[in-house]
Scaffold this motif. Structure first.
Motif, mmCIF file in Angstrom:
data_model
loop_
_atom_site.group_PDB
_atom_site.id
_atom_site.type_symbol
_atom_site.label_atom_id
_atom_site.label_comp_id
_atom_site.label_asym_id
_atom_site.label_seq_id
_atom_site.Cartn_x
_atom_site.Cartn_y
_atom_site.Cartn_z
ATOM 1 N N TRP A 130 0.823 -1.199 0.000
ATOM 2 C CA TRP A 130 0.000 0.000 0.000
ATOM 3 C C TRP A 130 0.860 1.254 0.000
ATOM 4 N N GLU A 131 1.896 1.288 0.825
ATOM 5 C CA GLU A 131 2.764 2.462 0.889
ATOM 6 C C GLU A 131 3.430 2.721 -0.464
ATOM 7 N N ASN A 132 3.808 1.659 -1.162
ATOM 8 C CA ASN A 132 4.399 1.820 -2.493
ATOM 9 C C ASN A 132 3.375 2.397 -3.469
ATOM 10 N N TYR A 133 2.166 1.864 -3.429
ATOM 11 C CA TYR A 133 1.110 2.379 -4.299
ATOM 12 C C TYR A 133 0.793 3.839 -3.961
ATOM 13 N N LYS A 134 0.751 4.153 -2.685
ATOM 14 C CA LYS A 134 0.440 5.512 -2.245
ATOM 15 C C LYS A 134 1.488 6.495 -2.758
ATOM 16 N N ARG A 135 2.749 6.096 -2.683
ATOM 17 C CA ARG A 135 3.840 6.936 -3.184
ATOM 18 C C ARG A 135 3.706 7.155 -4.686
ATOM 19 N N ASP A 136 3.447 6.076 -5.416
ATOM 20 C CA ASP A 136 3.326 6.185 -6.874
ATOM 21 C C ASP A 136 2.105 7.011 -7.269
ATOM 22 N N ASN A 162 -8.958 12.306 0.208
ATOM 23 C CA ASN A 162 -8.505 12.342 -1.179
ATOM 24 C C ASN A 162 -7.317 11.409 -1.396
ATOM 25 N N ASP A 163 -6.390 11.387 -0.442
ATOM 26 C CA ASP A 163 -5.202 10.532 -0.574
ATOM 27 C C ASP A 163 -5.598 9.061 -0.667
ATOM 28 N N PHE A 164 -6.546 8.656 0.171
ATOM 29 C CA PHE A 164 -6.966 7.252 0.164
ATOM 30 C C PHE A 164 -7.639 6.906 -1.160
ATOM 31 N N LEU A 165 -8.577 7.731 -1.597
ATOM 32 C CA LEU A 165 -9.280 7.474 -2.847
ATOM 33 C C LEU A 165 -8.321 7.516 -4.036
ATOM 34 N N THR A 166 -7.362 8.414 -3.985
ATOM 35 C CA THR A 166 -6.375 8.509 -5.067
ATOM 36 C C THR A 166 -5.541 7.243 -5.146
ATOM 37 N N THR A 167 -5.145 6.719 -3.991
ATOM 38 C CA THR A 167 -4.351 5.488 -3.975
ATOM 39 C C THR A 167 -5.152 4.314 -4.527
ATOM 40 N N VAL A 168 -6.428 4.215 -4.140
ATOM 41 C CA VAL A 168 -7.268 3.125 -4.647
ATOM 42 C C VAL A 168 -7.435 3.248 -6.162
ATOM 43 N N TRP A 185 -5.407 4.551 -8.251
ATOM 44 C CA TRP A 185 -4.136 4.165 -8.883
ATOM 45 C C TRP A 185 -3.996 2.644 -8.924
ATOM 46 N N ILE A 186 -4.329 1.984 -7.829
ATOM 47 C CA ILE A 186 -4.263 0.526 -7.775
ATOM 48 C C ILE A 186 -5.192 -0.086 -8.829
ATOM 49 N N GLU A 187 -6.401 0.450 -8.903
ATOM 50 C CA GLU A 187 -7.418 -0.164 -9.746
ATOM 51 C C GLU A 187 -7.251 0.116 -11.232
ATOM 52 N N SER A 188 -6.844 1.329 -11.588
ATOM 53 C CA SER A 188 -6.884 1.705 -13.008
ATOM 54 C C SER A 188 -5.689 2.484 -13.519
ATOM 55 N N ARG A 189 -4.752 2.802 -12.637
ATOM 56 C CA ARG A 189 -3.624 3.669 -13.019
ATOM 57 C C ARG A 189 -4.136 4.996 -13.582
ATOM 58 N N PHE A 190 -5.261 5.475 -13.030
ATOM 59 C CA PHE A 190 -5.858 6.761 -13.377
ATOM 60 C C PHE A 190 -6.406 6.823 -14.800
ATOM 61 N N ASP A 191 -6.749 5.676 -15.349
ATOM 62 C CA ASP A 191 -7.319 5.642 -16.686
ATOM 63 C C ASP A 191 -8.847 5.541 -16.589
ATOM 64 N N PRO A 192 -9.592 6.620 -16.884
ATOM 65 C CA PRO A 192 -11.057 6.582 -16.760
ATOM 66 C C PRO A 192 -11.710 5.544 -17.669
ATOM 67 N N LYS A 193 -11.035 5.170 -18.739
ATOM 68 C CA LYS A 193 -11.595 4.211 -19.689
ATOM 69 C C LYS A 193 -11.106 2.778 -19.439
ATOM 70 N N ALA A 194 -10.426 2.577 -18.334
ATOM 71 C CA ALA A 194 -9.913 1.238 -18.017
ATOM 72 C C ALA A 194 -11.054 0.235 -17.953
ATOM 73 N N GLY A 195 -10.870 -0.899 -18.614
ATOM 74 C CA GLY A 195 -11.874 -1.952 -18.590
ATOM 75 C C GLY A 195 -13.070 -1.691 -19.482
ATOM 76 N N LYS A 196 -12.917 -0.822 -20.464
ATOM 77 C CA LYS A 196 -14.056 -0.450 -21.311
ATOM 78 C C LYS A 196 -14.763 -1.655 -21.912
ATOM 79 N N THR A 197 -13.989 -2.671 -22.293
ATOM 80 C CA THR A 197 -14.588 -3.868 -22.899
ATOM 81 C C THR A 197 -14.609 -5.049 -21.932
ATOM 82 N N ARG A 198 -14.366 -4.775 -20.637
ATOM 83 C CA ARG A 198 -14.323 -5.845 -19.642
ATOM 84 C C ARG A 198 -15.406 -5.619 -18.579
#
Length: 253
Positions: A133-139, A167-173, A175-188
């Motif tokens: 988690w700390e690594n993800y939070k940093r990234d 905001n920090d917690f939601l931002t970290t999640v 990042w973990i889930e989508s790397r900040f890509d709003p279209k992640a998983g568009k066909t999944r």
């Protein structure tokens, strides 16, 4: 969300979601965790006793708020009890833990070792996720500035409705889930910044009927409603965890 391996629709329903938390849940959660973890057990098999106010380092951190989402309400409840020495993890529980860890990690070897106690295995899992988690939070902090629309969307989650997480917690999640890509998983099956699945979407619409996304027939893949759903879903999972924990403790009392 894609990391949820024990979906709560298959267990006893929880009580209605409590929207009483209108600010970051974490301070109240960590206070509760300290009190709960150090609460004197009724049965004499309780083997983990530490001074009031202290926690094992493996479970001292905001990574613990991610576990109810990742393992599901009941799975998280089992883990918390196992870390107190009050629950024996079954093979199915262990398999869910291993799914969320790389086999190369030293803590994976502890989790997978049948000669280790459930307490040792649960704490090893928490230890892995604390570091991860700390690594993800940093990234996440290093990359969010390059995604201003995502940053603004997460910051606006509390515009009209309760914001349960920082905001920090939601931002970290996100990042973990989508790397900040709003279209992640568009066909999944799992879609958007917070990787919302259809089952979660349907439950959220029933639970939070006053949200804008509740009127949508498809999972929003934007930088406003998807973060709102992420915020709401994490709270939904947290409430399920609390209710399942109370149920399991009552069963074992």
């Amino acid at each position: 969300m894609k990391h949820l391996f024990e979906y709560d629709k298959y267990v006893m329903p929880s009580a209605p979601v409590n929207e009483g938390f209108v600010t970051d849940i974490f301070p109240a959660f960590i206070k509760w965790l300290r009190e709960w973890f150090n609460k004197k057990a009724n049965d004499r098999n309780m083997i983990f006793q530490i001074p009031t106010g202290l926690l094992p380092q493996e479970i001292e951190g905001d990574h613990m708020m991610y576990v109810p989402h990742q393992q599901g309400g009941r799975g998280a409840a089992k883990l918390f009890l196992a870390a107190k020495g009050q629950y024996k993890l079954e093979d199915a529980d262990i398999n869910k833990l291993k799914t969320n860890m790389p086999a190369s990690d030293p803590n994976y070897k502890i989790v997978a070792d049948p000669n280790k106690t459930s307490k040792e295995r649960a704490l090893a899992y928490f230890k892995y996720w604390k570091r991860t988690w700390e690594n993800y939070k940093r990234d996440a902090k290093a990359n969010i500035a390059s995604h201003p629309e995502v940053q603004e969307g997460i910051a606006k989650v509390d515009g009209n409705h309760p914001k349960f997480f920082s905001n920090d917690f939601l931002t970290t999640v996100a990042w973990i889930e989508s790397r900040f890509d709003p279209k992640a998983g568009k066909t999944r099956p799992y879609k958007g910044l917070f990787q919302i699945g259809s089952d979660a979407f349907n439950d959220l619409k029933k639970t939070y009927k006053n949200r804008i996304y509740s009127n949508s027939s498809v999972i929003p893949m934007d930088t406003v409603e998807n973060p709102q759903m992420g915020n709401d879903y994490l709270k939904w999972a947290y409430d399920r965890f609390q209710n399942n924990l109370a149920e399991l403790e009552k069963t074992k009392a």
